[in-house]
Design an enzyme around this catalytic site. Structure first.
Site, PDB file in Angstrom:
ATOM      1  N   ARG A 136       0.658  -1.079  -0.249  1.00  0.00           N
ATOM      2  CA  ARG A 136      -0.029   0.149   0.030  1.00  0.00           C
ATOM      3  C   ARG A 136       1.291   1.158  -0.402  1.00  0.00           C
ATOM      4  NH1 ARG A 136      -3.431  -0.409   4.481  1.00  0.00           N
ATOM      5  NH2 ARG A 136      -4.968  -1.652   2.866  1.00  0.00           N
ATOM      6  N   ARG A 153       7.098   0.335   1.691  1.00  0.00           N
ATOM      7  CA  ARG A 153       7.542  -0.799   2.294  1.00  0.00           C
ATOM      8  C   ARG A 153       6.564  -1.763   2.254  1.00  0.00           C
ATOM      9  NH1 ARG A 153       5.449   3.793   4.861  1.00  0.00           N
ATOM     10  NH2 ARG A 153       4.075   3.724   5.955  1.00  0.00           N
ATOM     11  N   CYS A 202      -8.608 -13.060  18.238  1.00  0.00           N
ATOM     12  CA  CYS A 202      -8.950 -11.902  18.902  1.00  0.00           C
ATOM     13  C   CYS A 202      -9.983 -11.545  18.755  1.00  0.00           C
ATOM     14  CB  CYS A 202      -7.302 -10.691  18.658  1.00  0.00           C
ATOM     15  SG  CYS A 202      -5.821 -11.485  19.283  1.00  0.00           S
ATOM     16  N   CYS A 215      -9.934  -8.832  15.518  1.00  0.00           N
ATOM     17  CA  CYS A 215      -9.382  -8.966  14.502  1.00  0.00           C
ATOM     18  C   CYS A 215      -9.363  -8.235  13.558  1.00  0.00           C
ATOM     19  CB  CYS A 215      -9.226 -10.302  14.531  1.00  0.00           C
ATOM     20  SG  CYS A 215      -7.163 -10.524  13.330  1.00  0.00           S
ATOM     21  N   ASP A 247     -10.957  -1.601  13.876  1.00  0.00           N
ATOM     22  CA  ASP A 247     -10.978  -0.479  12.553  1.00  0.00           C
ATOM     23  C   ASP A 247     -12.340  -1.476  12.305  1.00  0.00           C
ATOM     24  OD1 ASP A 247      -8.987  -0.388  12.151  1.00  0.00           O
ATOM     25  OD2 ASP A 247      -7.564  -2.279  11.453  1.00  0.00           O
ATOM     26  N   ASP A 262      -6.326   3.656  11.327  1.00  0.00           N
ATOM     27  CA  ASP A 262      -6.354   3.062   9.566  1.00  0.00           C
ATOM     28  C   ASP A 262      -7.450   3.043   9.261  1.00  0.00           C
ATOM     29  OD1 ASP A 262      -4.499   2.343   7.690  1.00  0.00           O
ATOM     30  OD2 ASP A 262      -3.790   0.670   9.175  1.00  0.00           O
TER      31      ASP A 262
END
Ligand SMILES: *Cc1c(COP(=O)(O)O)cnc(C)c1O
Ligand code: SF4
Length: 354
Positions: free
Chosen positions: A98, A102, A115, A118, A280, A317
């Protein structure tokens, strides 16, 4: 002893509600959620991580991270399958490229513990998502032929699920690529499976200095003696530079006191708090979401009062794949023609002229 053997811990994970009988008494709401979430997202917990749960407290912060609750079944209009659009930015299976310099490499579908919040619940625990050896080579070729990639992040699932010799191979291949500046590993095993941090894996890590490891502690209760020993080993034997990302989670760590204590315990174990993530917008996450205004208030209470190195960057994010943006408190009270009116950590006002 078997307990201290990471493979034993993985093989003896508790995988269904019945496995908890005699170990943890589920409350009615959890029983229902177990049944109804079966098809949606796998359940798994290591005997080690289960042992951190206080069985007498239904609101135990460890319990809430692993045992399904009814809120998980709710679907909010803003929630999606793949909030970070990782599948869209995927040039080769497993690689999300993205940001320009990196790339994130998804190496395993397995986690020791699933989790409930997640962000990758669409794919973790699904064996089809783990890349094959051929797909490793395709990813390595992609990194070799993209000189703009300065950093590869080994991720998953948990990348430390791979065997030592596999990690050694992948790290050596990455290390041989001249344009790669450094390697990063994202792993929750120091939290959920600290036995994975063996002398032999640390010997491998040492060879490829510098490796940056970002782990994922969310609550001070997770910093047990076992976890602290693992972290110390990673720093001292593995020569890793250790950092941590937490997710801001309702009823688990959404208070300045809990986060302060978590971040100080991390520093004591040689780990720099790196990110605090806004949860998220993944399907079924609404029970964990803390309002951003509250997150900002917590950050305001930490900055200045507590050591600067204990303070992570609070980030969101962006849903849709826009990347991470900081959500820090604004210290600017007024934008002026020449300068600003600013507020310090005590709330005192200062005029800045430039
Ligand atoms: C979060 C993330 C990274 C790492 O971002 P940093 O800000 O460098 O920690 C890299 N790639 C993807 C796809 C990510 O989601
Ligand atoms: S360890 Fe990470 S990838 Fe695995 S279930 Fe938890 S949040 Fe998801």
């Amino acid at each position: 002893m078997a307990w201290n053997d990471w493979k034993w811990q993985l093989q003896n994970r508790l995988l269904k509600a019945e496995d908890l009988i005699g170990k943890l008494e589920l409350i009615e709401e959890e029983k229902e959620a177990f049944e109804e979430s079966k098809e949606i997202f796998s359940f798994a917990v290591t005997p080690y991580y289960l042992s951190l749960i206080d069985p007498s407290d239904p609101n135990c912060p460890i319990r809430k991270q692993v045992i399904p609750r009814k809120e998980e079944l709710i679907r909010m209009p803003n929630e999606v399958e793949d909030p970070l659009a990782e599948q869209v930015f995927m040039p080769v299976k497993g690689v999300t490229h993205r940001y320009p310099d990196r790339a994130l490499w998804y190496l395993s579908h397995i986690c020791a513990v699933y989790c409930r919040f997640c962000t990758r619940k669409r794919k973790v625990s699904n064996p089809e998502e783990t890349p094959s050896k051929d797909e490793w080579e395709a990813a390595l070729d992609y990194f070799r032929t993209h000189p703009e990639i300065k950093e590869v992040i080994l991720s998953g699932g948990d990348p430390l699920t791979l065997a030592d010799h596999q990690l050694d191979y992948l790290l050596s291949q990455l290390n041989n690529i001249k344009h790669i500046n450094h390697i990063r590993i994202h792993s929750r095993y120091p939290v959920t499976l600290p036995m994975r941090i063996t002398d032999s894996i640390c010997e491998i890590f040492r060879k490829y200095f510098p490796i940056y490891m970002v782990t994922h502690f969310n609550h001070p209760k997770e910093l047990t003696e076992d976890a602290s020993v693992a972290l110390k080993k990673l720093c001292q034997s593995g020569n890793l530079i250790m950092m941590n990302q937490s997710v801001l989670l309702k009823g688990i760590n959404d208070s300045e006191d809990v986060l302060e204590s978590l971040n100080y315990l991390l520093l004591k174990a040689g780990v720099k708090p790196y990110y605090l993530h806004q949860c998220d917008e993944v399907f079924g996450s609404s029970g964990f979401v803390v309002p951003i205004t509250r997150g900002i208030e917590i950050m305001y209470k930490l900055r200045g009062r507590r050591s600067g190195i204990s303070i992570p960057t609070y980030v969101k994010d962006l849903t849709g794949g826009g990347g991470k943006i900081p959500l820090n408190p604004s210290y600017i009270i007024e934008n002026r023609e020449k300068g600003y009116l600013m507020k310090n950590y005590n709330g005192d006002l200062y005029e800045i002229i430039h």
